[in-house]
Design a protein around this motif. Structure first.
Motif, PDB file in Angstrom:
ATOM      1  N   ALA A 173      47.328  44.288  38.821  1.00  0.00           N
ATOM      2  CA  ALA A 173      47.969  43.253  38.123  1.00  0.00           C
ATOM      3  C   ALA A 173      48.899  42.489  39.019  1.00  0.00           C
ATOM      4  O   ALA A 173      49.073  41.166  38.948  1.00  0.00           O
ATOM      5  CB  ALA A 173      48.800  43.995  37.212  1.00  0.00           C
ATOM      6  N   ALA A 174      49.466  43.288  40.033  1.00  0.00           N
ATOM      7  CA  ALA A 174      50.426  42.387  40.902  1.00  0.00           C
ATOM      8  C   ALA A 174      49.432  41.462  41.893  1.00  0.00           C
ATOM      9  O   ALA A 174      50.001  40.510  42.103  1.00  0.00           O
ATOM     10  CB  ALA A 174      51.187  43.599  41.952  1.00  0.00           C
ATOM     11  N   MET A 175      48.349  41.800  42.340  1.00  0.00           N
ATOM     12  CA  MET A 175      47.472  41.076  42.881  1.00  0.00           C
ATOM     13  C   MET A 175      47.112  39.844  42.192  1.00  0.00           C
ATOM     14  O   MET A 175      47.006  38.645  42.469  1.00  0.00           O
ATOM     15  CB  MET A 175      46.418  41.865  43.513  1.00  0.00           C
ATOM     16  CG  MET A 175      45.512  41.024  44.600  1.00  0.00           C
ATOM     17  SD  MET A 175      46.470  40.613  45.957  1.00  0.00           S
ATOM     18  CE  MET A 175      46.071  42.179  46.825  1.00  0.00           C
ATOM     19  N   GLU A 176      46.633  39.877  40.674  1.00  0.00           N
ATOM     20  CA  GLU A 176      46.723  38.936  40.010  1.00  0.00           C
ATOM     21  C   GLU A 176      47.507  37.906  39.793  1.00  0.00           C
ATOM     22  O   GLU A 176      47.530  36.660  39.924  1.00  0.00           O
ATOM     23  CB  GLU A 176      46.213  39.624  38.495  1.00  0.00           C
ATOM     24  CG  GLU A 176      45.596  38.292  37.650  1.00  0.00           C
ATOM     25  CD  GLU A 176      45.517  38.953  36.111  1.00  0.00           C
ATOM     26  OE1 GLU A 176      45.745  40.333  36.060  1.00  0.00           O
ATOM     27  OE2 GLU A 176      45.293  38.125  35.145  1.00  0.00           O
ATOM     28  N   THR A 177      48.774  38.387  39.926  1.00  0.00           N
ATOM     29  CA  THR A 177      49.999  37.489  39.842  1.00  0.00           C
ATOM     30  C   THR A 177      50.159  36.682  41.313  1.00  0.00           C
ATOM     31  O   THR A 177      50.356  35.498  41.120  1.00  0.00           O
ATOM     32  CB  THR A 177      51.415  38.240  39.565  1.00  0.00           C
ATOM     33  OG1 THR A 177      51.207  38.916  38.442  1.00  0.00           O
ATOM     34  CG2 THR A 177      52.599  37.481  39.629  1.00  0.00           C
ATOM     35  N   VAL A 178      49.882  37.464  42.240  1.00  0.00           N
ATOM     36  CA  VAL A 178      49.773  36.744  43.538  1.00  0.00           C
ATOM     37  C   VAL A 178      48.692  35.396  43.317  1.00  0.00           C
ATOM     38  O   VAL A 178      49.091  34.412  43.983  1.00  0.00           O
ATOM     39  CB  VAL A 178      49.805  37.623  44.798  1.00  0.00           C
ATOM     40  CG1 VAL A 178      49.598  36.827  46.079  1.00  0.00           C
ATOM     41  CG2 VAL A 178      51.108  38.451  44.851  1.00  0.00           C
ATOM     42  N   ASN A 179      47.701  35.801  43.107  1.00  0.00           N
ATOM     43  CA  ASN A 179      46.483  34.918  43.082  1.00  0.00           C
ATOM     44  C   ASN A 179      46.637  33.854  42.185  1.00  0.00           C
ATOM     45  O   ASN A 179      46.568  32.610  42.603  1.00  0.00           O
ATOM     46  CB  ASN A 179      45.249  35.646  42.787  1.00  0.00           C
ATOM     47  CG  ASN A 179      44.657  36.281  43.842  1.00  0.00           C
ATOM     48  OD1 ASN A 179      44.813  35.924  45.205  1.00  0.00           O
ATOM     49  ND2 ASN A 179      44.085  37.635  43.675  1.00  0.00           N
ATOM     50  N   LEU A 180      47.369  34.010  41.174  1.00  0.00           N
ATOM     51  CA  LEU A 180      47.901  32.900  40.107  1.00  0.00           C
ATOM     52  C   LEU A 180      48.973  32.010  40.879  1.00  0.00           C
ATOM     53  O   LEU A 180      48.890  30.886  40.720  1.00  0.00           O
ATOM     54  CB  LEU A 180      48.603  33.571  39.094  1.00  0.00           C
ATOM     55  CG  LEU A 180      48.709  32.481  37.649  1.00  0.00           C
ATOM     56  CD1 LEU A 180      47.554  31.835  37.292  1.00  0.00           C
ATOM     57  CD2 LEU A 180      49.301  33.541  36.610  1.00  0.00           C
ATOM     58  N   ALA A 181      49.857  32.756  41.488  1.00  0.00           N
ATOM     59  CA  ALA A 181      50.958  31.683  42.291  1.00  0.00           C
ATOM     60  C   ALA A 181      50.354  30.791  43.378  1.00  0.00           C
ATOM     61  O   ALA A 181      50.638  29.961  43.509  1.00  0.00           O
ATOM     62  CB  ALA A 181      51.878  32.777  42.723  1.00  0.00           C
TER      63      ALA A 181
END
Ligand code: 6MZ
Length: 361
Positions: A173-181
């Motif tokens: 989930a943390a990686m998903e947030t970074v990719n979204l950013a």
């Protein structure tokens, strides 16, 4: 209070869901109460309560999230929060929020963020600048800048977003947030924050996503040392974040390392007092950091939850540590150096402060 309000200010540590007006929260809670989703009388006193220990604050956030996590409400609170900061003469706001997935509402992290961006478009009391690009001709900007800070709120506010990783989240989930950013970099997202209940989660869970973000050139700020955790504090400082928030429970070694690394600290006085992470304001590390000329930025953290404003934080620092208007103005202006937006924005903000200084003198 007045000079603190009329002075231009820069807010770098404000959580969206912590900055909601009490009146809006109560209205939304009442609506959910009428629909039978919650019992309004149970939540009313929780919302209005002022003194909470840190653990209670996170229980309140769980309640706030039940009340606010649908697209329409996220859009509404974003608009209101930005208008409130602008009314307090905040000229640059780095607003942070945790993109949330809520299957029952058809919400993904991306659609949550889109709802936030929609809220920025709805702001009408002030012009919102969300663009990364430096306008080609700065001189055409100057009259807009001239007109700011007249004591009735700023006329233009730069808003940039930080996407927060909640310490309850998984590595994926943390990686998903970074990719979204990374995908939304041209839409006003300028960095990543790690936050959430500091007694939950392990630093190593978030490290891969944070390292990836760093490699891609996304600036990172970490909630660091909000509770005693020497190993984590050390690991976080070793990571070399661009800024950290709080730093309440640092030992001597941590202070030495922080000062050697010159990592700027986002200081949230009222939040630290209310959550009792600092026993009294006169012994707050603001005093030592200020005296040592260490980079620091006064911030609100959760202006709704802690009933504060950035002006109130400036006034509290000024009265507690004996700093005059000139020192407070300089402190506010110095924050320009630590924003995550591009150099073009920094130059425009410098002009804003120069103009405001002439008016205040
Ligand atoms: C750590 C905090 C915080 O992201 O839903 N948050 N994390 N320490 C604090 N000190 C009091 N205050 C707020 O805003 C609310 C979320 O921000 C983080 C928590 O994860 C909280 O759930 P968003 O907009």
């Amino acid at each position: 209070m007045e000079w603190c309000v009329s002075m231009p200010k820069i807010e770098l540590h404000a959580h969206l869901n912590g900055s909601i007006r009490d009146s809006t929260l109560l209205e939304l809670a009442r609506e959910l109460g009428d629909k039978g989703v919650i019992v309004f009388s149970d939540v009313e006193h929780v919302i209005l309560k002022n003194d909470r220990a840190l653990s209670e604050v996170f229980k309140l956030f769980d309640l706030i999230h039940i009340i606010t996590t649908d697209h329409k409400t996220v859009t509404r609170i974003t608009k209101e929060v930005v208008e409130d900061f602008a009314a307090d003469n905040v000229v640059y706001l780095e607003l942070r929020t945790t993109p949330k997935r809520n299957d029952s509402k058809g919400m993904s992290k991306r659609s949550y963020l889109e709802a936030v961006l929609e809220g920025l478009r709805y702001v009408n009391s002030v012009e919102v600048d969300l663009s990364h690009k430096l306008k080609p001709d700065i001189s055409t900007q100057s009259h807009a800048v001239d007109d700011k800070c007249n004591g009735t709120g700023s006329k233009k506010i730069y808003v940039r977003l930080l996407l927060s990783i909640d310490r309850r989240e998984t590595a994926e989930a943390a990686m998903e947030t970074v990719n979204l950013a990374l995908e939304m970099r041209d839409s006003g997202v300028v960095g990543i924050d790690l936050s959430g209940n500091p007694i939950i989660g392990e630093w190593l869970t978030f490290l891969p996503a944070l390292e990836f973000a760093k490699k891609q050139g996304l600036p990172i700020t970490l909630h660091c040392g909000e509770v005693p955790n020497p190993d984590e504090i050390h690991a976080m400082l070793d990571f070399l974040p661009r800024r950290i928030g709080h730093a309440c429970c640092f030992g001597d070694d941590d202070w030495n390392l922080l000062k050697r690394l010159k990592i700027p600290v986002e200081i949230c006085l009222t939040s630290n007092l209310r959550t009792e992470t600092i026993a009294s304001v006169d012994i707050h590390h603001f005093g030592d950091l200020y005296k040592s000329n260490h980079p620091l930025i006064l911030c609100t953290d959760d202006s709704g939850v802690f009933s504060t404003s950035l002006s109130a934080e400036y006034l509290l620092a000024s009265s507690t540590f004996g700093l005059g208007k000139k020192e407070m103005f300089e402190l506010s202006e110095k924050a320009i150096e630590f924003i995550f937006a591009c150099d073009g924005v920094k130059r425009e903000l410098q002009m804003t402060f120069a103009t405001a200084l002439k008016k205040l003198n």
